[in-house]
Design a protein around this motif. Sequence first.
Motif, PDB file in Angstrom:
ATOM      1  N   LEU A 155      34.156  27.205  -1.259  1.00  0.00           N
ATOM      2  CA  LEU A 155      33.932  26.422  -0.070  1.00  0.00           C
ATOM      3  C   LEU A 155      32.950  26.363   1.112  1.00  0.00           C
ATOM      4  CD1 LEU A 155      37.938  27.077   0.786  1.00  0.00           C
ATOM      5  CD2 LEU A 155      37.169  24.653   0.174  1.00  0.00           C
ATOM      6  N   SER A 156      32.114  25.636   1.107  1.00  0.00           N
ATOM      7  CA  SER A 156      31.452  25.587   2.257  1.00  0.00           C
ATOM      8  C   SER A 156      32.237  25.828   3.980  1.00  0.00           C
ATOM      9  CB  SER A 156      30.789  24.096   2.573  1.00  0.00           C
ATOM     10  OG  SER A 156      31.181  23.537   3.301  1.00  0.00           O
ATOM     11  N   TYR A 157      31.629  26.474   4.557  1.00  0.00           N
ATOM     12  CA  TYR A 157      32.321  27.460   5.898  1.00  0.00           C
ATOM     13  C   TYR A 157      31.036  28.007   7.188  1.00  0.00           C
ATOM     14  CZ  TYR A 157      31.820  31.748   3.846  1.00  0.00           C
ATOM     15  OH  TYR A 157      31.233  33.570   3.735  1.00  0.00           O
ATOM     16  N   THR A 158      31.941  26.860   7.933  1.00  0.00           N
ATOM     17  CA  THR A 158      30.858  27.698   9.217  1.00  0.00           C
ATOM     18  C   THR A 158      31.372  28.845  10.160  1.00  0.00           C
ATOM     19  OG1 THR A 158      30.221  25.696  10.066  1.00  0.00           O
ATOM     20  CG2 THR A 158      30.022  27.371  11.937  1.00  0.00           C
ATOM     21  N   VAL A 159      30.499  30.168  10.206  1.00  0.00           N
ATOM     22  CA  VAL A 159      31.866  31.600  11.170  1.00  0.00           C
ATOM     23  C   VAL A 159      31.372  30.898  12.184  1.00  0.00           C
ATOM     24  CG1 VAL A 159      31.612  33.841  10.706  1.00  0.00           C
ATOM     25  CG2 VAL A 159      31.476  32.722   8.777  1.00  0.00           C
ATOM     26  N   LEU A 160      32.971  30.771  13.409  1.00  0.00           N
ATOM     27  CA  LEU A 160      32.551  31.503  15.103  1.00  0.00           C
ATOM     28  C   LEU A 160      33.341  33.054  14.833  1.00  0.00           C
ATOM     29  CD1 LEU A 160      35.345  28.590  15.088  1.00  0.00           C
ATOM     30  CD2 LEU A 160      33.164  28.030  14.899  1.00  0.00           C
ATOM     31  N   SER A 161      32.378  33.208  15.979  1.00  0.00           N
ATOM     32  CA  SER A 161      32.708  34.393  16.745  1.00  0.00           C
ATOM     33  C   SER A 161      33.724  34.229  17.966  1.00  0.00           C
ATOM     34  CB  SER A 161      31.513  34.773  17.217  1.00  0.00           C
ATOM     35  OG  SER A 161      30.408  35.370  16.143  1.00  0.00           O
ATOM     36  N   LYS A 162      34.287  35.330  18.121  1.00  0.00           N
ATOM     37  CA  LYS A 162      35.590  34.445  19.005  1.00  0.00           C
ATOM     38  C   LYS A 162      36.078  36.658  19.725  1.00  0.00           C
ATOM     39  CE  LYS A 162      38.125  31.046  17.644  1.00  0.00           C
ATOM     40  NZ  LYS A 162      39.482  30.195  17.260  1.00  0.00           N
ATOM     41  N   ALA A 163      36.223  36.367  20.977  1.00  0.00           N
ATOM     42  CA  ALA A 163      36.512  37.440  21.936  1.00  0.00           C
ATOM     43  C   ALA A 163      37.622  37.259  23.149  1.00  0.00           C
ATOM     44  CB  ALA A 163      35.172  38.421  22.310  1.00  0.00           C
ATOM     45  N   VAL A 164      38.199  38.599  22.805  1.00  0.00           N
ATOM     46  CA  VAL A 164      39.563  38.602  23.663  1.00  0.00           C
ATOM     47  C   VAL A 164      39.057  39.610  24.879  1.00  0.00           C
ATOM     48  CG1 VAL A 164      41.802  38.775  24.957  1.00  0.00           C
ATOM     49  CG2 VAL A 164      40.818  36.752  23.174  1.00  0.00           C
ATOM     50  N   PHE A 165      38.722  39.323  26.353  1.00  0.00           N
ATOM     51  CA  PHE A 165      38.584  41.044  27.388  1.00  0.00           C
ATOM     52  C   PHE A 165      39.962  41.091  28.365  1.00  0.00           C
ATOM     53  CE2 PHE A 165      34.170  39.426  26.058  1.00  0.00           C
ATOM     54  CZ  PHE A 165      33.660  40.115  25.212  1.00  0.00           C
ATOM     55  N   ILE A 166      40.913  41.820  28.680  1.00  0.00           N
ATOM     56  CA  ILE A 166      41.283  41.929  29.769  1.00  0.00           C
ATOM     57  C   ILE A 166      39.872  42.863  30.524  1.00  0.00           C
ATOM     58  CG2 ILE A 166      43.441  43.232  30.440  1.00  0.00           C
ATOM     59  CD1 ILE A 166      44.788  42.316  27.469  1.00  0.00           C
ATOM     60  N   SER A 167      40.551  42.460  31.951  1.00  0.00           N
ATOM     61  CA  SER A 167      40.120  43.159  32.735  1.00  0.00           C
ATOM     62  C   SER A 167      40.563  43.182  34.589  1.00  0.00           C
ATOM     63  CB  SER A 167      38.004  42.080  32.617  1.00  0.00           C
ATOM     64  OG  SER A 167      38.796  40.798  33.716  1.00  0.00           O
ATOM     65  N   ASN A 168      40.105  43.901  35.302  1.00  0.00           N
ATOM     66  CA  ASN A 168      41.096  43.985  36.385  1.00  0.00           C
ATOM     67  C   ASN A 168      40.482  43.717  37.398  1.00  0.00           C
ATOM     68  OD1 ASN A 168      38.529  45.057  37.062  1.00  0.00           O
ATOM     69  ND2 ASN A 168      39.322  47.467  37.829  1.00  0.00           N
ATOM     70  N   GLY A 169      39.728  42.633  37.609  1.00  0.00           N
ATOM     71  CA  GLY A 169      39.412  41.163  38.474  1.00  0.00           C
ATOM     72  C   GLY A 169      38.515  40.163  37.605  1.00  0.00           C
ATOM     73  N   SER A 170      38.455  39.758  38.218  1.00  0.00           N
ATOM     74  CA  SER A 170      37.948  38.098  38.119  1.00  0.00           C
ATOM     75  C   SER A 170      36.535  38.294  38.116  1.00  0.00           C
ATOM     76  CB  SER A 170      38.333  36.796  39.006  1.00  0.00           C
ATOM     77  OG  SER A 170      37.517  35.078  38.510  1.00  0.00           O
ATOM     78  N   VAL A 171      36.176  37.432  36.927  1.00  0.00           N
ATOM     79  CA  VAL A 171      34.278  37.659  37.081  1.00  0.00           C
ATOM     80  C   VAL A 171      33.469  36.956  37.831  1.00  0.00           C
ATOM     81  CG1 VAL A 171      34.199  37.554  34.837  1.00  0.00           C
ATOM     82  CG2 VAL A 171      34.407  35.354  35.649  1.00  0.00           C
ATOM     83  N   LYS A 172      34.140  36.050  38.742  1.00  0.00           N
ATOM     84  CA  LYS A 172      33.905  35.690  39.991  1.00  0.00           C
ATOM     85  C   LYS A 172      35.349  35.344  40.706  1.00  0.00           C
ATOM     86  CE  LYS A 172      31.574  31.801  42.862  1.00  0.00           C
ATOM     87  NZ  LYS A 172      31.522  32.178  43.357  1.00  0.00           N
ATOM     88  N   PRO A 173      34.427  36.630  41.838  1.00  0.00           N
ATOM     89  CA  PRO A 173      36.196  37.158  43.122  1.00  0.00           C
ATOM     90  C   PRO A 173      36.659  35.505  43.968  1.00  0.00           C
ATOM     91  CG  PRO A 173      35.156  39.414  42.062  1.00  0.00           C
ATOM     92  CD  PRO A 173      34.200  38.417  41.587  1.00  0.00           C
ATOM     93  N   SER A 174      37.590  35.543  44.220  1.00  0.00           N
ATOM     94  CA  SER A 174      38.130  34.563  45.541  1.00  0.00           C
ATOM     95  C   SER A 174      38.970  35.182  46.057  1.00  0.00           C
ATOM     96  CB  SER A 174      38.504  33.744  43.595  1.00  0.00           C
ATOM     97  OG  SER A 174      39.126  32.735  45.081  1.00  0.00           O
ATOM     98  N   ASN A 175      39.418  34.270  47.257  1.00  0.00           N
ATOM     99  CA  ASN A 175      41.350  34.803  47.798  1.00  0.00           C
ATOM    100  C   ASN A 175      42.477  34.420  47.120  1.00  0.00           C
ATOM    101  OD1 ASN A 175      40.573  32.265  48.520  1.00  0.00           O
ATOM    102  ND2 ASN A 175      39.719  32.129  50.473  1.00  0.00           N
ATOM    103  N   LYS A 176      41.803  34.287  46.000  1.00  0.00           N
ATOM    104  CA  LYS A 176      43.305  33.353  45.371  1.00  0.00           C
ATOM    105  C   LYS A 176      42.613  33.209  43.549  1.00  0.00           C
ATOM    106  CE  LYS A 176      42.294  28.332  44.956  1.00  0.00           C
ATOM    107  NZ  LYS A 176      42.951  27.183  45.826  1.00  0.00           N
ATOM    108  N   GLU A 177      44.319  33.984  42.482  1.00  0.00           N
ATOM    109  CA  GLU A 177      43.742  33.660  41.405  1.00  0.00           C
ATOM    110  C   GLU A 177      43.420  32.238  41.557  1.00  0.00           C
ATOM    111  OE1 GLU A 177      45.913  36.038  39.593  1.00  0.00           O
ATOM    112  OE2 GLU A 177      46.355  37.620  40.413  1.00  0.00           O
ATOM    113  N   GLU A 178      42.476  32.335  40.246  1.00  0.00           N
ATOM    114  CA  GLU A 178      41.949  31.292  39.171  1.00  0.00           C
ATOM    115  C   GLU A 178      41.769  31.075  38.895  1.00  0.00           C
ATOM    116  OE1 GLU A 178      39.908  28.366  42.093  1.00  0.00           O
ATOM    117  OE2 GLU A 178      39.062  30.454  43.419  1.00  0.00           O
ATOM    118  N   SER A 179      41.842  30.171  37.407  1.00  0.00           N
ATOM    119  CA  SER A 179      41.662  29.368  36.459  1.00  0.00           C
ATOM    120  C   SER A 179      40.099  29.054  36.596  1.00  0.00           C
ATOM    121  CB  SER A 179      42.697  28.671  35.578  1.00  0.00           C
ATOM    122  OG  SER A 179      42.800  27.687  36.357  1.00  0.00           O
ATOM    123  N   SER A 180      39.868  30.032  35.407  1.00  0.00           N
ATOM    124  CA  SER A 180      37.779  29.156  36.240  1.00  0.00           C
ATOM    125  C   SER A 180      37.121  29.230  34.165  1.00  0.00           C
ATOM    126  CB  SER A 180      36.516  30.873  36.136  1.00  0.00           C
ATOM    127  OG  SER A 180      37.588  30.904  37.681  1.00  0.00           O
TER     128      SER A 180
END
Length: 528
Positions: free
Chosen positions: A353-378
């Motif tokens: 079977l020919s296939y492509t491999v994907l790399s995936k990661a899940v990170f849990i952090s104590n803050g946003s990668v770009k802090p804001s005055n409200k919680e946002e999805s980015s």
Amino acid sequence: MELDDHFDLVVVGTGVTESIVAAAAARVGKSVLHLDANDHYGNEWASLSFSQINEWCKRLNHAVSSDQTMPDHSELSGEESIIDCSENFVTIFNCSMIDYSLKEQRDDDGENPNENRDRQWTFEKLTENDRRFSIDLCPRLLFSRGSMVDILVQSNISRYLEFKPLTRLLSYLKESRELIDVPCSRADVFSNKLISVIEKRILMRFMTECIDQTNISQQLEGFEERPFKEFLKSKDLSEVLQQFIINAVAMVDENETTENAMVGVNRFLSSLGRFGNTPFILPLYGSGEIPQAFCRLCAVFGGTYCLKRSLNGIIVDTNSKVTHVITNNQRIKCEYLVTSLSQTPKCMLPEKLSYTVLSKAVFISNGSVKPSNKEESSFFRLAADEEIDHAVYVLEVGNDIHVAPKGVFIVYCWCLSKNEDAKKDLLPVAKKLFDFSCSENSSKPKLLWSCYYNQKFVDCSNNFEMKIKSAFVVSPPMNELDYDFAISEARQIFSTMFPDSEFLPRAPDPDEIVFDDLLVDASENAMH
């Protein structure tokens, strides 16, 4: 649990494509048996609690041989043969889980984000908030005018789901190594302080031209097969604006042909303003809600569901056509069989079977990668550079869409893999986004937990030469943002099985369903 002895369709795996097919079949009156070897819905598309994803990763790393026994051959007729289902095709591998909230020793990269850091979020505290986490194995964004939104509205399945708009798009500037907001509306453009007044006018003119399809088609002449970056330069767009459009709007590499890149631009612009400021919406409680919504519709229309139940065997006739399946030693007749690739016996598949491999990661952090005055999805896209071999999609979500406790964020990264090593591919991304310096004054959030893994993508919609007939194998998730491929594959499978039936017609609301002059609340038949 004893099941009926005959179904029109048996579906194995509760991923998105399988669940769409099951719902579509049940909706037009076909009897459906839907099985899944897992103890949760979604298969590779599931959303898991914190403890579930920890257990999921441990199971992957300590896989044991199946304890299934070969079904009894004694009841087979002379014209029947049986396929052993004890060994399935493996799609997810190389899982690496690191708990930064608890470990004091350095990891194998010589980094220790734990030194001299705030210990507020310990592993124990993450575990205490277990049920407040909904961590996606396959994160997705929905274009507001994309195929998934269309099918949810058309079929009335949208009543089982809740959504919120993605609140912001970001762009990563290589020179300054910072994330900046991408303006999506006219108001955003003119309130943006990072681009000049002249740049704002040029950007608005370009967007207006793109919306005018006739005008932009004329301007594309001669650029169709040339790199998209060359076309943008010809429109007098600055380097910053070019990065906005390439990575956040078209979402392509800068050397992609202009013709292909403009498909992404048009898709982006057509979805703007429908449900929010950005072109995307997100399901509350995680992307795993999507397959569950289709499963719910299937159950409402008579589908039978059994989790923690897999196939023991598949019976075929002399023409290699599926006639029965065996589950928990019960023989069940069926006309068609649909299985996810990860729950398909290896002996049913081609040897190579020919296939492509994907790399995936899940990170849990104590803050946003770009802090804001409200919680946002980015969301943003990191272009390939000297540290990253392939462009990486990055999605950050949190309490805003009810997938994490307040103050904690989940960051998903995924890309094509160069080395079949997710950690090697995505650790450079983690170092761009999170604090690995042990500095108390860092503006970056601290990493609490991470999980890297690789996934094989096989395009099963290509109709590779199947060894048995009336059986369909479903592709695992591919490297895309929305659900276009999964929906297209589901339509293809359904139309092949039931060419004269409508694909997912609108489902009536409960108070519209009447049988034998009696009003029946369809929700009574729904899954609990």
